[in-house]
Design a protein around this motif. Structure first.
Motif, short mmCIF file in Angstrom:
data_model
loop_
_atom_site.label_atom_id
_atom_site.label_comp_id
_atom_site.label_asym_id
_atom_site.label_seq_id
_atom_site.Cartn_x
_atom_site.Cartn_y
_atom_site.Cartn_z
N ARG A 5 29.02 -27.19 -1.50
CA ARG A 5 30.40 -27.64 -1.70
C ARG A 5 31.38 -26.77 -0.91
O ARG A 5 32.33 -27.29 -0.29
CB ARG A 5 30.76 -27.60 -3.20
N LYS A 6 31.10 -25.47 -0.92
CA LYS A 6 31.97 -24.57 -0.17
C LYS A 6 31.89 -24.87 1.32
O LYS A 6 32.90 -24.88 2.02
CB LYS A 6 31.56 -23.12 -0.44
N ARG A 7 30.67 -25.10 1.80
CA ARG A 7 30.50 -25.39 3.22
C ARG A 7 31.22 -26.68 3.61
O ARG A 7 31.88 -26.75 4.65
CB ARG A 7 29.01 -25.51 3.57
N ARG A 35 12.07 -19.05 -18.53
CA ARG A 35 12.74 -18.15 -17.58
C ARG A 35 12.68 -18.72 -16.16
O ARG A 35 13.68 -18.67 -15.42
CB ARG A 35 12.11 -16.77 -17.64
N ALA A 36 11.52 -19.26 -15.78
CA ALA A 36 11.38 -19.85 -14.46
C ALA A 36 12.31 -21.05 -14.29
O ALA A 36 12.91 -21.25 -13.22
CB ALA A 36 9.92 -20.27 -14.21
N LYS A 37 12.43 -21.84 -15.37
CA LYS A 37 13.33 -23.00 -15.32
C LYS A 37 14.77 -22.56 -15.16
O LYS A 37 15.53 -23.14 -14.36
CB LYS A 37 13.17 -23.82 -16.59
N GLU A 38 15.16 -21.51 -15.90
CA GLU A 38 16.53 -21.00 -15.79
C GLU A 38 16.81 -20.48 -14.38
O GLU A 38 17.89 -20.73 -13.82
CB GLU A 38 16.74 -19.89 -16.82
N GLU A 39 15.84 -19.75 -13.82
CA GLU A 39 16.02 -19.22 -12.47
C GLU A 39 16.12 -20.36 -11.45
O GLU A 39 16.94 -20.30 -10.53
CB GLU A 39 14.85 -18.30 -12.12
N ARG A 40 15.28 -21.39 -11.63
CA ARG A 40 15.31 -22.52 -10.71
C ARG A 40 16.65 -23.26 -10.80
O ARG A 40 17.25 -23.61 -9.77
CB ARG A 40 14.16 -23.48 -11.03
N GLU A 41 17.12 -23.46 -12.03
CA GLU A 41 18.41 -24.14 -12.21
C GLU A 41 19.55 -23.31 -11.66
O GLU A 41 20.51 -23.85 -11.09
CB GLU A 41 18.62 -24.45 -13.69
N ALA A 42 19.46 -21.97 -11.82
CA ALA A 42 20.50 -21.10 -11.28
C ALA A 42 20.54 -21.17 -9.75
O ALA A 42 21.61 -21.22 -9.14
CB ALA A 42 20.27 -19.67 -11.73
N LYS A 43 19.36 -21.21 -9.14
CA LYS A 43 19.29 -21.33 -7.68
C LYS A 43 19.85 -22.67 -7.22
O LYS A 43 20.55 -22.74 -6.20
CB LYS A 43 17.85 -21.17 -7.21
N GLU A 44 19.53 -23.73 -7.98
CA GLU A 44 20.05 -25.05 -7.62
C GLU A 44 21.56 -25.09 -7.74
O GLU A 44 22.25 -25.67 -6.88
CB GLU A 44 19.41 -26.11 -8.51
N ARG A 45 22.09 -24.48 -8.80
CA ARG A 45 23.55 -24.44 -8.95
C ARG A 45 24.20 -23.66 -7.83
O ARG A 45 25.24 -24.07 -7.29
CB ARG A 45 23.92 -23.82 -10.32
N ALA A 46 23.58 -22.53 -7.47
CA ALA A 46 24.11 -21.72 -6.38
C ALA A 46 24.07 -22.48 -5.06
O ALA A 46 25.01 -22.42 -4.26
CB ALA A 46 23.32 -20.42 -6.26
N ALA A 47 22.98 -23.23 -4.84
CA ALA A 47 22.86 -24.00 -3.61
C ALA A 47 23.92 -25.11 -3.55
O ALA A 47 24.52 -25.36 -2.50
CB ALA A 47 21.46 -24.61 -3.50
#
Length: 258
Positions: free
Chosen positions: A120-122, A103-115
């Protein structure tokens, strides 16, 4: 005076005689193969201390009762159950640890994808070259001030020393003196177009440097052919003079309110 051992049918034989008799009886039983249940009555019935190991030479056998055996079995079952319960708890704890790690890995990867998505948007965002300013001279304005007869860009109102921003992501392809533009910067944007910034009082980037939207690249000024301090901004299809396109339409097509 001499003492003699009285005789008679009622006198009990001496200990030595009794022991000798029992030994003879045991020997006879061993010879004939007769088991203990057929032993002489005197040997079977006598349960006194005289049947001790010292007298008979035999080691007694202790038989464990059913109650004690049941207690031992119950204790063994309890120990086995406790061991199994401990193993189950350990397995459950390990499963919980693995689940938490996943779960921690998934959350970390989700945060990295969001970042990454935010970055990219910026990087694809455009901004105005001067913050909180306005266009003081429009595109294609005519007059003797311009050698071509019309304005090839737009002028943003700005006092000398105002921060000039890169309008988007790109790479610096030209810096330095630009004739009537004074000190200038030309940037090749990531979309293949070019932007130009003129009349600068100072330049803060160099050729080959990459820039991002909103990054400070210079300070506005009044160098070159000007009547006062401001920022001259152009949008081009090439880095050269004469390839200009409408800068207001260019900025608005990238989401900048001008």
């Amino acid at each position: 005076m001499a003492f003699t051992c009285a005789t008679g049918k009622h006198r009990r034989p001496s200990r030595m005689k009794r022991t000798t008799a029992r030994a003879a009886g045991v020997a006879a039983l061993a010879t004939t193969g007769v088991i203990g249940t057929l032993a002489a009555p005197a040997l079977a019935a006598d349960n006194s201390a005289e049947n001790s190991v010292e007298q008979t030479g035999f080691t007694p056998v202790i038989t464990v009762g059913d109650t004690i055996a049941a207690k031992i079995d119950a204790q063994a079952d309890a120990q086995k159950e406790a061991a199994e319960e401990a193993a189950l708890k350990k397995a459950a704890a390990e499963a919980a640890r693995k689940k938490a790690a996943a779960r921690a890995k998934e959350e970390r990867e989700a945060k990295e994808r969001a970042a990454r998505a935010a970055e990219r948007k910026r990087l694809n965002t455009f901004v105005a070259p001067i913050s909180n300013s306005y266009v003081s001279t429009g595109y294609k304005s005519g007059g003797s001030l311009w050698s071509s007869g019309s304005h090839t860009g737009i002028d943003f109102h700005a006092a000398s020393g105002t921060t000039v921003h890169a309008v988007g992501s790109g790479t610096v392809v030209e810096t330095g003196w630009g004739g009537s533009y004074g000190n200038q910067i030309v940037i090749k944007m990531n979309d293949g177009t070019y932007t130009q910034y003129g009349h600068l009082s100072s330049i803060g980037v160099s050729v080959g440097q990459t820039v991002t939207p909103g990054q400070q690249i210079a300070l506005s000024g009044a160098t070159g052919n000007v009547t006062g301090p401001h920022l001259h901004f152009e949008a081009r299809t090439t880095p050269e003079y004469g390839s200009d396109i409408d800068p207001v339409a260019y900025l608005r097509s990238h989401g900048v309110n001008v």
